[in-house]
Design a protein around this motif. Structure first.
Motif, mmCIF file in Angstrom:
data_model
loop_
_atom_site.group_PDB
_atom_site.id
_atom_site.type_symbol
_atom_site.label_atom_id
_atom_site.label_comp_id
_atom_site.label_asym_id
_atom_site.label_seq_id
_atom_site.Cartn_x
_atom_site.Cartn_y
_atom_site.Cartn_z
ATOM 1 N N UNK A 141 0.824 -1.211 0.000
ATOM 2 C CA UNK A 141 0.000 0.000 0.000
ATOM 3 C C UNK A 141 0.855 1.257 0.000
ATOM 4 N N UNK A 142 1.969 1.229 0.743
ATOM 5 C CA UNK A 142 2.883 2.375 0.761
ATOM 6 C C UNK A 142 4.264 1.912 1.206
ATOM 7 N N UNK A 143 5.286 2.656 0.758
ATOM 8 C CA UNK A 143 6.656 2.325 1.136
ATOM 9 C C UNK A 143 7.286 1.289 0.219
ATOM 10 N N UNK A 144 8.435 0.765 0.666
ATOM 11 C CA UNK A 144 9.184 -0.236 -0.098
ATOM 12 C C UNK A 144 9.546 -1.391 0.820
ATOM 13 N N UNK A 145 9.436 -2.606 0.314
ATOM 14 C CA UNK A 145 9.708 -3.810 1.110
ATOM 15 C C UNK A 145 10.545 -4.776 0.295
ATOM 16 N N UNK A 146 11.568 -5.340 0.921
ATOM 17 C CA UNK A 146 12.318 -6.445 0.320
ATOM 18 C C UNK A 146 11.743 -7.738 0.874
ATOM 19 N N UNK A 147 11.301 -8.640 0.013
ATOM 20 C CA UNK A 147 10.821 -9.946 0.480
ATOM 21 C C UNK A 147 11.930 -10.958 0.274
ATOM 22 N N UNK A 148 12.398 -11.526 1.376
ATOM 23 C CA UNK A 148 13.578 -12.390 1.360
ATOM 24 C C UNK A 148 13.172 -13.846 1.458
ATOM 25 N N UNK A 149 13.615 -14.648 0.495
ATOM 26 C CA UNK A 149 13.451 -16.095 0.509
ATOM 27 C C UNK A 149 14.852 -16.700 0.651
ATOM 28 N N UNK A 150 14.950 -18.009 0.763
ATOM 29 C CA UNK A 150 16.256 -18.629 0.997
ATOM 30 C C UNK A 150 17.269 -18.311 -0.094
ATOM 31 N N UNK A 151 16.819 -18.280 -1.361
ATOM 32 C CA UNK A 151 17.785 -18.095 -2.452
ATOM 33 C C UNK A 151 17.516 -16.863 -3.312
ATOM 34 N N UNK A 152 16.555 -16.023 -2.902
ATOM 35 C CA UNK A 152 16.245 -14.862 -3.734
ATOM 36 C C UNK A 152 15.576 -13.771 -2.897
ATOM 37 N N UNK A 153 15.798 -12.509 -3.298
ATOM 38 C CA UNK A 153 15.149 -11.363 -2.668
ATOM 39 C C UNK A 153 14.406 -10.575 -3.741
ATOM 40 N N UNK A 154 13.157 -10.205 -3.438
ATOM 41 C CA UNK A 154 12.342 -9.422 -4.367
ATOM 42 C C UNK A 154 12.063 -8.067 -3.735
ATOM 43 N N UNK A 155 12.313 -6.986 -4.488
ATOM 44 C CA UNK A 155 12.034 -5.636 -4.003
ATOM 45 C C UNK A 155 10.677 -5.193 -4.528
ATOM 46 N N UNK A 156 9.808 -4.751 -3.605
ATOM 47 C CA UNK A 156 8.448 -4.345 -3.953
ATOM 48 C C UNK A 156 8.209 -2.906 -3.525
ATOM 49 N N UNK A 157 7.467 -2.159 -4.351
ATOM 50 C CA UNK A 157 7.120 -0.768 -4.054
ATOM 51 C C UNK A 157 5.605 -0.601 -4.098
ATOM 52 N N UNK A 158 5.139 0.617 -3.763
ATOM 53 C CA UNK A 158 3.698 0.927 -3.785
ATOM 54 C C UNK A 158 3.020 0.322 -5.000
ATOM 55 N N UNK A 159 1.933 -0.412 -4.786
ATOM 56 C CA UNK A 159 1.159 -0.952 -5.890
ATOM 57 C C UNK A 159 1.630 -2.300 -6.390
#
Length: 197
Positions: A141-159
């Protein structure tokens, strides 16, 4: 609005355990299950089988009828469910500093349960990797989040949004100086395969 019966059961287990000053490990030992399973049940990450639930209630030294006396399922489900912001229920999860969860609603639909929550992540909020017995949908909904898994990280932003199998070890991390807010939807399947893992 009636809460989902599974949510009520998990909250009742946690409430009784805390009232008796019993640790998660002590309850797990008494019930003959793992500490991790008790934690997952109390934090609505998994649904216990009937036999495991009975073992836990017995370990709490509570009569089954007494345990269930305040727990009732509402069989009527309106086609439109509205939950006002002030009705959201704040709750905590284990080992999560800087995490503020707010449950929007939880309902069972036939053979599955949908749990919808808001998560506010403070800057540098941390927790260990976790697994959930559910598919998870995340919408930023707002801000930025890194979603961390064992072998990969995904960067997510608003929307941005993502859907994944919660049985994959994962954790979110807010590496910015601003709070991030996300909508989370958990899809639990009622297949009775809970175990001590």
């Amino acid at each position: 609005m009636e809460e989902n019966i599974i949510l009520k059961i998990s909250n009742r287990i946690k409430e009784i355990r805390r009232d008796r000053n019993t640790t998660v490990q002590e309850l797990a030992d008494l019930a003959g299950v793992s500490k991790g399973l008790i934690s997952q049940i109390e934090n609505n990450r998994t649904v216990p089988s009937l036999m495991v639930l009975i073992d836990i209630i017995s370990a709490l030294d509570v009569d089954l009828n007494q345990f269930f006396k305040d727990i009732s399922a509402n069989s009527q489900l309106s086609p439109v469910i509205i939950k006002r912001k002030e009705e959201y229920q704040s709750f905590e999860k284990e080992q999560a500093l800087g995490f503020l969860y707010q449950r929007i609603f939880t309902k069972t639909f036939k053979n599955s349960t949908v749990d919808i929550v808001l998560l506010e992540l403070e800057p540098n909020a941390t927790r260990p990797m976790v697994v959930t017995e559910a598919y998870e949908y995340k919408y930023i909904l707002s801000g930025k989040v890194d979603y961390i898994f064992e072998d990969q990280t995904y960067s997510l932003s608003d929307g941005d949004s993502m859907l994944f199998d919660g049985r994959l070890p994962h954790t979110p991390k807010n590496t910015t100086a601003q709070k991030a807010v996300m909508l989370i939807i958990y899809f639990f399947e009622q297949n009775g395969n809970s175990n001590g893992k």
